[in-house]
Design a protein around this motif. Structure first.
Motif, PDB file in Angstrom:
ATOM      1  N   ARG A 182       0.841  -1.195   0.000  1.00 47.13           N
ATOM      2  CA  ARG A 182       0.000   0.000   0.000  1.00 47.13           C
ATOM      3  C   ARG A 182       0.874   1.241   0.000  1.00 47.13           C
ATOM      4  N   LYS A 183       0.411   2.241  -0.723  1.00 46.00           N
ATOM      5  CA  LYS A 183       1.106   3.537  -0.729  1.00 46.00           C
ATOM      6  C   LYS A 183       2.601   3.387  -1.002  1.00 46.00           C
ATOM      7  N   ILE A 184       2.907   2.654  -2.041  1.00 46.67           N
ATOM      8  CA  ILE A 184       4.294   2.497  -2.469  1.00 46.67           C
ATOM      9  C   ILE A 184       4.553   3.533  -3.573  1.00 46.67           C
ATOM     10  N   ARG A 185       5.739   4.129  -3.539  1.00 47.74           N
ATOM     11  CA  ARG A 185       6.135   5.076  -4.590  1.00 47.74           C
ATOM     12  C   ARG A 185       7.369   4.506  -5.267  1.00 47.74           C
ATOM     13  N   ILE A 186       7.248   4.310  -6.575  1.00 47.19           N
ATOM     14  CA  ILE A 186       8.365   3.709  -7.299  1.00 47.19           C
ATOM     15  C   ILE A 186       8.779   4.646  -8.408  1.00 47.19           C
ATOM     16  N   SER A 187      10.072   4.864  -8.547  1.00 46.54           N
ATOM     17  CA  SER A 187      10.495   5.683  -9.666  1.00 46.54           C
ATOM     18  C   SER A 187      11.879   5.295 -10.195  1.00 46.54           C
ATOM     19  N   ALA A 188      11.941   5.230 -11.513  1.00 44.56           N
ATOM     20  CA  ALA A 188      13.193   4.989 -12.237  1.00 44.56           C
ATOM     21  C   ALA A 188      12.981   5.548 -13.641  1.00 44.56           C
ATOM     22  N   PRO A 189      14.068   5.886 -14.345  1.00 42.47           N
ATOM     23  CA  PRO A 189      13.886   6.462 -15.686  1.00 42.47           C
ATOM     24  C   PRO A 189      13.158   5.516 -16.640  1.00 42.47           C
ATOM     25  N   ALA A 190      12.414   6.092 -17.585  1.00 47.86           N
ATOM     26  CA  ALA A 190      11.629   5.308 -18.541  1.00 47.86           C
ATOM     27  C   ALA A 190      12.514   4.360 -19.353  1.00 47.86           C
ATOM     28  N   ASP A 191      13.798   4.724 -19.531  1.00 47.48           N
ATOM     29  CA  ASP A 191      14.665   3.862 -20.351  1.00 47.48           C
ATOM     30  C   ASP A 191      15.575   2.973 -19.499  1.00 47.48           C
ATOM     31  N   SER A 192      15.309   2.855 -18.204  1.00 50.87           N
ATOM     32  CA  SER A 192      16.149   1.966 -17.377  1.00 50.87           C
ATOM     33  C   SER A 192      15.721   0.518 -17.616  1.00 50.87           C
ATOM     34  N   PRO A 193      16.680  -0.389 -17.912  1.00 56.97           N
ATOM     35  CA  PRO A 193      16.304  -1.738 -18.336  1.00 56.97           C
ATOM     36  C   PRO A 193      15.891  -2.666 -17.193  1.00 56.97           C
ATOM     37  N   ASN A 194      14.859  -3.466 -17.419  1.00 58.20           N
ATOM     38  CA  ASN A 194      14.406  -4.510 -16.481  1.00 58.20           C
ATOM     39  C   ASN A 194      14.005  -4.014 -15.100  1.00 58.20           C
ATOM     40  N   THR A 195      13.612  -2.761 -15.008  1.00 63.17           N
ATOM     41  CA  THR A 195      13.257  -2.226 -13.688  1.00 63.17           C
ATOM     42  C   THR A 195      11.752  -2.384 -13.425  1.00 63.17           C
ATOM     43  N   ASP A 196      11.263  -3.655 -13.429  1.00 58.14           N
ATOM     44  CA  ASP A 196       9.856  -3.881 -13.082  1.00 58.14           C
ATOM     45  C   ASP A 196       9.547  -3.226 -11.741  1.00 58.14           C
ATOM     46  N   ILE A 206      -2.123 -11.692  -3.133  1.00 51.71           N
ATOM     47  CA  ILE A 206      -1.254 -10.525  -3.040  1.00 51.71           C
ATOM     48  C   ILE A 206      -2.067  -9.313  -3.508  1.00 51.71           C
ATOM     49  N   ARG A 207      -2.073  -8.255  -2.728  1.00 48.25           N
ATOM     50  CA  ARG A 207      -2.834  -7.063  -3.082  1.00 48.25           C
ATOM     51  C   ARG A 207      -1.899  -5.853  -3.166  1.00 48.25           C
ATOM     52  N   ILE A 208      -2.123  -5.073  -4.207  1.00 46.50           N
ATOM     53  CA  ILE A 208      -1.344  -3.831  -4.371  1.00 46.50           C
ATOM     54  C   ILE A 208      -2.356  -2.704  -4.481  1.00 46.50           C
ATOM     55  N   ALA A 209      -2.251  -1.692  -3.656  1.00 40.75           N
ATOM     56  CA  ALA A 209      -3.231  -0.613  -3.700  1.00 40.75           C
ATOM     57  C   ALA A 209      -2.591   0.743  -3.465  1.00 40.75           C
ATOM     58  N   ARG A 210      -3.250   1.780  -3.993  1.00 44.46           N
ATOM     59  CA  ARG A 210      -2.876   3.183  -3.740  1.00 44.46           C
ATOM     60  C   ARG A 210      -1.391   3.447  -3.944  1.00 44.46           C
ATOM     61  N   SER A 211      -0.868   3.026  -5.070  1.00 42.85           N
ATOM     62  CA  SER A 211       0.563   3.197  -5.303  1.00 42.85           C
ATOM     63  C   SER A 211       0.825   3.915  -6.619  1.00 42.85           C
ATOM     64  N   ARG A 212       1.972   4.555  -6.709  1.00 44.05           N
ATOM     65  CA  ARG A 212       2.376   5.263  -7.935  1.00 44.05           C
ATOM     66  C   ARG A 212       3.670   4.635  -8.436  1.00 44.05           C
ATOM     67  N   ILE A 213       3.603   4.197  -9.680  1.00 42.76           N
ATOM     68  CA  ILE A 213       4.757   3.499 -10.240  1.00 42.76           C
ATOM     69  C   ILE A 213       5.177   4.154 -11.552  1.00 42.76           C
ATOM     70  N   ALA A 214       6.412   4.619 -11.601  1.00 44.98           N
ATOM     71  CA  ALA A 214       6.987   5.199 -12.823  1.00 44.98           C
ATOM     72  C   ALA A 214       8.316   4.488 -13.009  1.00 44.98           C
ATOM     73  N   THR A 215       8.440   3.721 -14.091  1.00 48.69           N
ATOM     74  CA  THR A 215       9.666   2.934 -14.204  1.00 48.69           C
ATOM     75  C   THR A 215       9.954   2.568 -15.658  1.00 48.69           C
ATOM     76  N   GLY A 216      11.014   1.773 -15.874  1.00 51.42           N
ATOM     77  CA  GLY A 216      11.445   1.469 -17.229  1.00 51.42           C
ATOM     78  C   GLY A 216      10.896   0.168 -17.781  1.00 51.42           C
ATOM     79  N   ASP A 217      10.230  -0.633 -16.933  1.00 48.79           N
ATOM     80  CA  ASP A 217       9.673  -1.899 -17.405  1.00 48.79           C
ATOM     81  C   ASP A 217       8.231  -2.001 -16.895  1.00 48.79           C
ATOM     82  N   ASP A 218       7.703  -3.220 -16.691  1.00 48.57           N
ATOM     83  CA  ASP A 218       6.314  -3.335 -16.251  1.00 48.57           C
ATOM     84  C   ASP A 218       6.102  -2.654 -14.894  1.00 48.57           C
ATOM     85  N   CYS A 219       5.001  -1.940 -14.755  1.00 48.03           N
ATOM     86  CA  CYS A 219       4.676  -1.367 -13.431  1.00 48.03           C
ATOM     87  C   CYS A 219       4.386  -2.508 -12.469  1.00 48.03           C
TER      88      CYS A 219
END
Ligand SMILES: *[C@@H]1O[C@H](CO)[C@@H](O)[C@H](O)[C@H]1NC(C)=O
Ligand SMILES: *[C@@H]1O[C@H](CO)[C@@H](O)[C@H](O)[C@H]1NC(C)=O
Length: 394
Positions: A182-196, A206-219
């Protein structure tokens, strides 16, 4: 017994049980941790964990404000009571290449009733290692450490944690049961490799809620053996969307059953909701998925099933069609704009056509240039209801 005595007894009872439920604190500073981001703190952290884990009752490992450099660590259970790992400051991974062969940077394993929280940050220092991740251009490529991984962890909560610039995935869940992010903030550049962002396999509930994910691979990446996965109120972008798969990469893969993705937003991602399988002889099932109440803007492939997944051809074990059976997939109330003309692409297996795919109230226009969007179906069986843009191919 007088009334006041009854009250006194009750008071004592409450006081004693309160005392038992108060956690015992294990501050890493008491174990010799040094802030400043220069000194390795893995020994101090491991000792604090070990004492907390052996404590008979609730325990809490505390990392205070400050920057703490940390080499790869394994926090192992089973522990004698519920345990919390509270990160208030920043944990900084090392850029020392000798640590790059570790499977994870921070690994929790065999722990029941774990909480990871505190509002702190994991700084994976990925920029020092991403060049090693590209196997197409670098023969010395290698699997890099995942920032925080959970193996065989049960009844756990991970909340209010930030992860920046992981070397590999930010979070990984394997062999776990009943976990909440819950309330996880993830950030990495859009071109960073394999950064799921969060990768889940062989896990249940497994539940994931209320989170913001910006990354280079699958959110969020949901791979083999995942059952009852619930993703809600996740903001994804940039990134490759929320993906199930790739499946069918190995023999004897376990099925993926029961995935719900609800009330999510995708902004500027390459995919929205995606199911991908290799065209291989390896059979398994992918069924009972619901994608509902989703807004997308500037998404290249908003709704996609790709059973001919092969990102870097030629692919090994390639056959003419996938052996993964996809069934009971519902897309409901999905709206916004597709940055490519094909907003809905359902490319299923010739030998095992997708069964019972339902499209309901889809409104995905083509944004650039504004205009008609289209849909493509191959070996897909099912139905469409309600309003439909693009015109449905089912
Ligand atoms: C489908 O998945 C949902 C959500 O995970 C679950 O509640 C439901 O029981 C599943 N239905 C079947 C038939 O497996
Ligand atoms: C989910 O999204 C739908 C459609 O926008 C909205 O009506 C509903 O209130 C949302 N649910 C939650 C729990 O936010």
């Amino acid at each position: 017994m007088g009334r006041s005595r009854v009250f006194l007894l009750l008071f004592l009872l409450v006081w004693v049980t309160e005392g038992l439920t108060q956690p015992k604190f294990f501050n890493v500073m008491d174990y010799g941790a040094v802030g400043g981001g220069k000194t390795d703190n893995s020994k101090a952290f491991l000792k604090a964990w070990s004492d907390a884990c052996q404590w008979n009752g609730k325990s809490r490992v505390v990392v205070p404000q400050g920057t703490f450099k940390l080499y790869p660590v394994i926090f192992s259970g089973p522990c004698n009571g519920p345990i919390a790992f509270v990160i208030r400051g920043t944990l900084k991974a090392t850029t020392d290449p000798s640590s790059f062969s570790a499977h994870s940077w921070i690994n929790f394993r065999y722990v029941d009733e774990l909480t990871v929280s505190g509002g702190g940050t994991l700084d994976g220092q990925g920029a020092s290692a991403w060049h090693l991740n590209n196997c197409k251009s670098n023969p010395q490529c290698q699997a890099l450490p995942i920032s925080m991984s959970f193996d065989f962890v049960t009844n756990a909560i991970v909340q209010r944690i930030k992860s920046y610039d992981s070397k590999n995935a930010h979070f990984k869940v394997f062999g776990c049961h009943n976990m909440d992010f819950r309330k996880i903030r993830i950030s990495a550049p859009a071109d960073s490799p394999n950064t799921d962002g969060i990768k889940i396999g062989s896990s249940y509930r497994i539940r994931i809620a209320r989170s913001r994910i910006a990354t280079g691979d699958d959110c969020v990446a949901i791979v083999e053996g995942s059952k009852r996965i619930h993703v809600s109120k996740v903001f994804c972008g940039p990134g490759h969307g929320i993906s199930i798969g790739s499946l069918g990469g190995y023999a004897n893969e376990d099925d993926v059953v029961g995935v719900v993705v609800k009330n999510c937003t995708f902004l500027g991602t390459s995919n929205g909701v995606r199911i991908k399988t290799w065209a291989s002889p390896y059979a398994s099932k992918a069924s009972n998925f619901t994608f509902q109440d989703i807004f997308m803007d500037d998404v290249l492939n908003p709704i996609t099933i790709d059973q001919e997944y092969c990102p870097n051809p030629p692919c090994s074990q390639q056959t003419s069609s996938s052996s993964v059976q996809i069934s009971d997939i519902t897309y409901k109330n999905i709206w916004g704009r597709s940055s490519s003309e094909v907003a809905v692409s359902l490319v299923c297996s010739k030998s095992r056509p997708c069964k019972n795919v339902v499209l309901e109230n889809i409104n995905l226009a083509h944004s650039n240039p504004p205009g008609r969007s289209s849909s493509v179906c191959l070996h897909a069986k099912g139905a469409s209801h309600g309003s439909q843009t693009p015109p449905p191919c089912l």
